[in-house]
Structure formats: C-alpha cells, structure tokens
Design a protein around this motif. Sequence first.
Motif, PDB file in Angstrom:
ATOM      1  N   HIS A 165      36.690  52.417  31.719  1.00 51.20           N
ATOM      2  CA  HIS A 165      35.427  52.564  32.443  1.00 51.20           C
ATOM      3  C   HIS A 165      34.243  52.347  31.516  1.00 51.20           C
ATOM      4  O   HIS A 165      34.292  52.740  30.344  1.00 51.20           O
ATOM      5  CB  HIS A 165      35.319  53.976  33.042  1.00 51.20           C
ATOM      6  CG  HIS A 165      36.446  54.301  33.956  1.00 51.20           C
ATOM      7  ND1 HIS A 165      36.374  54.129  35.316  1.00 51.20           N
ATOM      8  CD2 HIS A 165      37.693  54.766  33.717  1.00 51.20           C
ATOM      9  CE1 HIS A 165      37.519  54.489  35.873  1.00 51.20           C
ATOM     10  NE2 HIS A 165      38.337  54.876  34.906  1.00 51.20           N
ATOM     11  N   ASN A 166      33.159  51.776  32.045  1.00 49.06           N
ATOM     12  CA  ASN A 166      31.960  51.612  31.228  1.00 49.06           C
ATOM     13  C   ASN A 166      31.174  52.921  31.187  1.00 49.06           C
ATOM     14  O   ASN A 166      31.577  53.922  31.802  1.00 49.06           O
ATOM     15  CB  ASN A 166      31.110  50.434  31.718  1.00 49.06           C
ATOM     16  CG  ASN A 166      30.469  50.660  33.077  1.00 49.06           C
ATOM     17  OD1 ASN A 166      30.431  51.766  33.616  1.00 49.06           O
ATOM     18  ND2 ASN A 166      29.956  49.584  33.644  1.00 49.06           N
TER      19      ASN A 166
ATOM     20  N   GLU B 246      28.646  53.829  32.659  1.00 47.28           N
ATOM     21  CA  GLU B 246      28.136  54.273  33.955  1.00 47.28           C
ATOM     22  C   GLU B 246      29.246  54.731  34.895  1.00 47.28           C
ATOM     23  O   GLU B 246      28.996  55.094  36.033  1.00 47.28           O
ATOM     24  CB  GLU B 246      27.333  53.144  34.607  1.00 47.28           C
ATOM     25  CG  GLU B 246      26.071  52.806  33.831  1.00 47.28           C
ATOM     26  CD  GLU B 246      25.303  51.654  34.441  1.00 47.28           C
ATOM     27  OE1 GLU B 246      25.904  50.846  35.182  1.00 47.28           O
ATOM     28  OE2 GLU B 246      24.100  51.571  34.161  1.00 47.28           O
TER      29      GLU B 246
ATOM     30  N   GLU C  99      31.827  52.824  35.952  1.00 38.76           N
ATOM     31  CA  GLU C  99      32.441  51.710  36.680  1.00 38.76           C
ATOM     32  C   GLU C  99      33.770  51.331  36.024  1.00 38.76           C
ATOM     33  O   GLU C  99      33.856  51.176  34.810  1.00 38.76           O
ATOM     34  CB  GLU C  99      31.507  50.501  36.658  1.00 38.76           C
ATOM     35  CG  GLU C  99      32.070  49.280  37.330  1.00 38.76           C
ATOM     36  CD  GLU C  99      31.162  48.068  37.198  1.00 38.76           C
ATOM     37  OE1 GLU C  99      31.482  47.076  37.856  1.00 38.76           O
ATOM     38  OE2 GLU C  99      30.172  48.102  36.457  1.00 38.76           O
ATOM     39  N   CYS C 100      34.799  51.186  36.839  1.00 42.65           N
ATOM     40  CA  CYS C 100      36.119  50.813  36.329  1.00 42.65           C
ATOM     41  C   CYS C 100      36.119  49.322  36.010  1.00 42.65           C
ATOM     42  O   CYS C 100      35.869  48.486  36.877  1.00 42.65           O
ATOM     43  CB  CYS C 100      37.207  51.148  37.342  1.00 42.65           C
ATOM     44  SG  CYS C 100      38.864  50.886  36.686  1.00 42.65           S
TER      45      CYS C 100
END
Length: 73
Positions: A42-43, A45, A47-48
């Motif tokens: 994940h980043n 933020e 987000e995957c």
Amino acid sequence: MQTPYPFVPDGKIAYIRQIDVANLPQDIRAQVPSGAEVWGVHNHEGECLALTQDRSTAFFVARENDLEPVSAH
C-alpha cells in the motif's frame, strides 16, 4: 497520512500488511486458492498497489519499485 519515517522521502514508503481474502473483489477472490494468504503493498495514502502471495514477496515488490517497505497492522 503523515509518514512517521523522516528519513524516507514523501511518497516513497510502502506499507505491507496481510489482506483478508473476504474483503477482496469477487473477481480477485476467484483467483486465490483456498486457504492461501494474500499480502498487500500500500502507498502512504492507503491505496493498494499490489497483491502478493507472501510477506517476503510483498517486500521485494516494494523495493523493486523504489519504495521503502514497512510492516503495517
């Protein structure tokens, strides 16, 4: 999310965590063998970015994409 690792540039951290297969979209769940683990990259933020079959591969994928992997729970 504020990155708690000041030595890592913004946007260059990847959080690695195990994913509950039941929370994945149906088309992805259909591709996961019964009883298999799924790990997400994940980043910063949340987000995957990628799914892998084990933790070590998730760390490898992050590093191969110039990200600094850290464990998340």
